[in-house]
Scaffold this active site. Structure first.
Site, PDB file in Angstrom:
ATOM      1  N   THR A  11       0.849  -1.198   0.000  1.00 25.98           N
ATOM      2  CA  THR A  11       0.000   0.000   0.000  1.00 25.98           C
ATOM      3  C   THR A  11       0.877   1.239   0.000  1.00 25.98           C
ATOM      4  O   THR A  11       2.064   1.165   0.267  1.00 25.98           O
ATOM      5  CB  THR A  11      -0.866   0.060   1.279  1.00 25.98           C
ATOM      6  N   ASP A  12       0.251   2.370  -0.259  1.00 27.02           N
ATOM      7  CA  ASP A  12       0.969   3.611  -0.048  1.00 27.02           C
ATOM      8  C   ASP A  12       0.972   3.907   1.456  1.00 27.02           C
ATOM      9  O   ASP A  12       0.300   3.235   2.251  1.00 27.02           O
ATOM     10  CB  ASP A  12       0.316   4.753  -0.865  1.00 27.02           C
ATOM     11  N   TYR A  13       1.687   4.921   1.824  1.00 24.10           N
ATOM     12  CA  TYR A  13       1.983   5.242   3.216  1.00 24.10           C
ATOM     13  C   TYR A  13       0.710   5.420   4.062  1.00 24.10           C
ATOM     14  O   TYR A  13      -0.082   6.306   3.792  1.00 24.10           O
ATOM     15  CB  TYR A  13       2.778   6.553   3.219  1.00 24.10           C
ATOM     16  N   ALA A  71      -2.024   3.969   3.946  1.00 32.07           N
ATOM     17  CA  ALA A  71      -3.279   3.952   3.173  1.00 32.07           C
ATOM     18  C   ALA A  71      -4.311   3.026   3.798  1.00 32.07           C
ATOM     19  O   ALA A  71      -5.517   3.265   3.688  1.00 32.07           O
ATOM     20  CB  ALA A  71      -2.991   3.530   1.732  1.00 32.07           C
TER      21      ALA A  71
END
Ligand code: GLC
Length: 734
Positions: A276-278, A280
């Site tokens: 995932t992104d940071y 997320a």
């Protein structure tokens, strides 16, 4: 829609893929549920104010197998110590995976990706990615969160600097080149990195260009415009995918079954790891689709997310979710297999310290060869937007230069997402001009005005005008600060920040017959309408990276003839946004009626500078298009030929662009779509035959049922130097 695509990570053979699966399955069978979940947890490495490792708060988790990957992790000493904690202290000694954002350079910083896209030079882009991988891998990094392939049609969004602009085809080719450069041909080689294509998906379509905002579009547009670059990256062997922050059609991308399961896993058959992104996963609560950490984790992991970047939700909740039956342990095993597979492919089980080599780190960073490559790419990324009266190139007879503007004497020319780049390494424009002109030249410098948003102080302009009066040439260095085109840096007003336009007005008025070259340093297409009216010569330099000053001087003095072409439209007015070249005709196109037409009352429809636009110090003449026939079958390829002539008196490189229009189809089709291009260097007077092939694949599109089809009918081919000019022919497919 299963397919036999080869989207195996690194493009490995089925045999190699299976062999590594068997290797990791042996390990998987020994792992406890807690240890498995630990592999799915990624945390940030940290440093103290001196930059030294300060990982005390994560070392305990690393030693107990609660961490599978650390990002913002680089430096041989830093990574070696953390790796030792994992390998020597955790029960199974599973090595960590170190990730970092190496986007357009690690220590040698290349032009921002949007600038690189303006070069249209795939070999140059691949070389830049290769060098950044060599430098990052020499510093202990295993995995970079690149390429970023978010198609973007809205320059208000700050992250347009990080992508390849508005066109799907160009972005797809660049995605492939970057994956090739980053991953090389051997995942086990210690001068390569694993790539991670991001942000999946459609992050570039945030409403109003406002960062992290809602994304909502038809599946037709998603699959036609925004997804192809991701498939291109995966088809090139990209090893992993990162989910996007945004929602897509009312579902966050980080728990989106259509994106993460149906398309990525079932249609594209991708078996690599999804991170995932940071935070997320945590943000699923903010989005309002999860009431708590447990629900957020459940929705993400069951949608096929494998690794949680920084939210800590997987490590805190997955065990209970498995024990309560809300998450199958088989899903955990599948995620952990992908993570361990990547570590095995990188050779980390054989030697967890193989990337942490002090000698390599000392030799590889910021070498002269790397600087030379960065300088070359920076120059070929620059776009000559205007050159009335042949103000450019400047000549050696110019011995007293007035360098005016907030970007003239700053090292902040390496752009955002500049990895471990150091501003102290940057060649400023002032230094670049001095290097080019030699000791006996005089360079007078004044800032004149600030480029900080909202700082409209004009008190420095008078000092600048005094220098203009003394000079035999003026260089105006204007633009944005690096921080103002970045993540979390959307701008509603995309003009020149501060009082720069007033500075330009006054300098250009004062200069009289003294030649004035305006150089722009910016991370997004700016609204330059008034500047374009006033300035005779404008060079779009973007943020050129470590060798900025030298590269700009190369172009200003004609040592390099500019050949860049815009990868994004430059609007006349922010009110045109989103603006892009491959638009539909509408039922009432401009011109059909003075009033009842698709147009504005107060501004034109056309951009100030269109997609694909860029001038040269020479001129190119396009001959008529020739084809052997004007009627072909569905499976036929049409060959189109033309003569291209360098009609000027200096060598130049031209990007010859081929646009296709499907004039009548079962769904509306764009007035033009980039389908191919050739980047050709011609000597003065040289005439070259250029041949293109319009293939059945180029003629295919998604119909209303989302099937990829080709339909018979009338087509138009236009070949020229930008999206709005060129020679055109028609042909029919029967
Ligand atoms: C950031 C970015 C992403 C980056 C990640 C790790 O928020 O959205 O592109 O890779 O966090 O730094």
């Amino acid at each position: 829609m299963l397919s036999n695509r080869n989207t195996r990570p690194f493009g490995v053979s089925p045999e190699r893929y299976q062999a590594l699966c068997q290797q990791v399955d042996t390990l998987l069978a020994q792992m406890t549920l807690e240890e498995k979940i630990g592999q799915m947890n990624q945390v940030a490495g940290s440093r103290d104010t001196t930059g030294a490792p300060a990982n005390t708060e994560i070392e305990a988790d690393v030693r107990t197998g609660r961490v599978g990957s650390v990002f913002n992790a680089f430096g041989v000493e830093f990574t070696r110590e953390l790796q030792r904690q994992a390998v020597e202290h955790s029960r199974l000694g599973i090595p960590l995976l170190f990730g970092y954002d190496i986007i357009h350079g690690f220590r040698t910083i290349f032009p921002i990706p949007l600038a690189q896209a303006a070069s249209w030079h795939m070999e140059g882009i691949e070389r830049a990615a290769r060098i950044m991988a060599v430098e990052g891998a020499a510093s202990g990094v295993h995995w970079t969160f690149a390429p970023m392939v978010d198609v973007a049609r809205d320059p208000r969004w700050g992250r347009v600097m990080e992508g390849a602009g508005e066109d799907t085809h160009l972005t797809s080719l660049i995605a492939r080149a970057q994956v090739r450069g980053i991953q090389g041909s051997d995942p086990g080689a210690t001068d390569t990195l694993a790539a991670c294509v991001k942000h999946y998906a459609a992050y570039g379509a945030v409403e109003a260009g406002r960062e992290y905002n809602t994304v909502d579009m038809s599946e037709w547009r998603l699959r036609s415009i925004y997804l192809p670059p991701f498939l291109a990256a995966l088809s090139e062997g990209c090893a992993s995918v990162m989910t996007a922050f945004n929602t897509l059609n009312a579902l966050p991308a980080t728990c989106h079954p259509l994106l993460l399961d149906q398309i990525l896993r079932r249609e594209w058959c991708f078996e690599g790891m999804v991170v995932t992104d940071y935070t997320a996963i945590m943000e699923l609560e903010q989005h309002g689709v999860a009431a708590d950490a447990s629900e957020a984790s459940r929705r993400a992991v069951n949608a096929s997310v494998d690794m949680d970047m920084q939210s800590g939700y997987f490590i805190d909740t997955l065990k209970a979710l498995v024990q309560s039956g809300q998450v199958e342990e088989a899903r955990i095993d599948e995620a952990v297999r992908r993570i361990l597979w990547l570590k095995a492919a990188l050779g980390l089980f054989e030697d967890p310290y193989r990337y942490a080599d002090e000698a390599r780190e000392a030799q590889c960073l910021l070498t002269l060869e790397h600087r030379r490559a960065a300088r070359e790419q920076a120059a070929e990324s620059m776009v000559l937007l205007k050159n009335d009266g042949h103000v450019l190139p400047l000549g050696d007879h110019h011995r007293k230069i007035a360098l005016i503007g907030p970007l003239g004497n700053t090292p902040r020319l390496i752009g955002s997402w500049h990895g471990n780049g150091d501003h102290d390494d940057t060649v400023t424009l002032r230094e670049g001009l001095a290097n080019r002109l030699g000791e006996d030249a005089v360079i007078l410098y004044a800032e004149g005005a600030s480029n900080q948003i909202g700082e409209n102080d004009t008190s420095g302009i008078e000092e600048a005008l005094e220098l203009v009066r003394q000079a035999d040439a003026v260089v105006l260095a204007l633009g944005e600060d690096e921080a103002d085109a970045d993540e979390a840096a959307s701008r509603a007003d995309t003009g020149l920040p501060g009082a720069q336009l007033e500075l330009a007005r006054r300098v250009l008025a004062e200069a009289g017959d003294t030649p004035v070259a305006t150089v722009l340093f910016n991370g997004r297409p700016l609204t330059l309408t008034e500047l374009d009216d006033l300035a005779p010569a404008i060079v779009e330099a973007w943020w050129p990276g470590t060798e900025a000053g030298n590269a700009v001087a190369d172009v200003l003095f004609g040592d390099v003839n500019p050949s860049g072409k815009l990868p994004m439209s430059f609007p006349v007015n922010a009110g045109q946004i989103p603006i892009y070249y491959n638009a539909f005709n509408t039922g009432r196109p401009k011109g059909v009626d003075p009033k009842y037409a698709s147009q504005y009352l107060d501004i034109p429809n056309a951009p100030l500078y269109p997609f694909g636009f860029g001038l040269s110090y020479t001129t190119f003449e396009y001959g008529e298009l020739e084809t052997a026939c004007s009627e072909i079958g569905l499976d036929d390829t049409l060959e189109v030929r033309l003569a291209l002539t360098n009609t000027g008196d200096v060598e130049g490189t031209e990007v010859v662009q081929l646009y296709l229009q499907d004039v009548h189809a079962s769904v509306v089709r764009p007035l033009r779509e980039l389908k191919d291009f050739q980047r050709l260097r011609l000597s003065p007077g040289e005439c070259r035959e250029v041949v293109f092939h319009v293939t059945p694949e180029m003629r295919r599109f998604l119909n209303a049922e989302l099937e990829r089809v080709q339909e018979p009918g009338l087509f138009r081919v236009k070949i020229g130097s930008c999206s709005e000019s060129g020679e055109e022919i028609e042909f029919r497919v029967v």
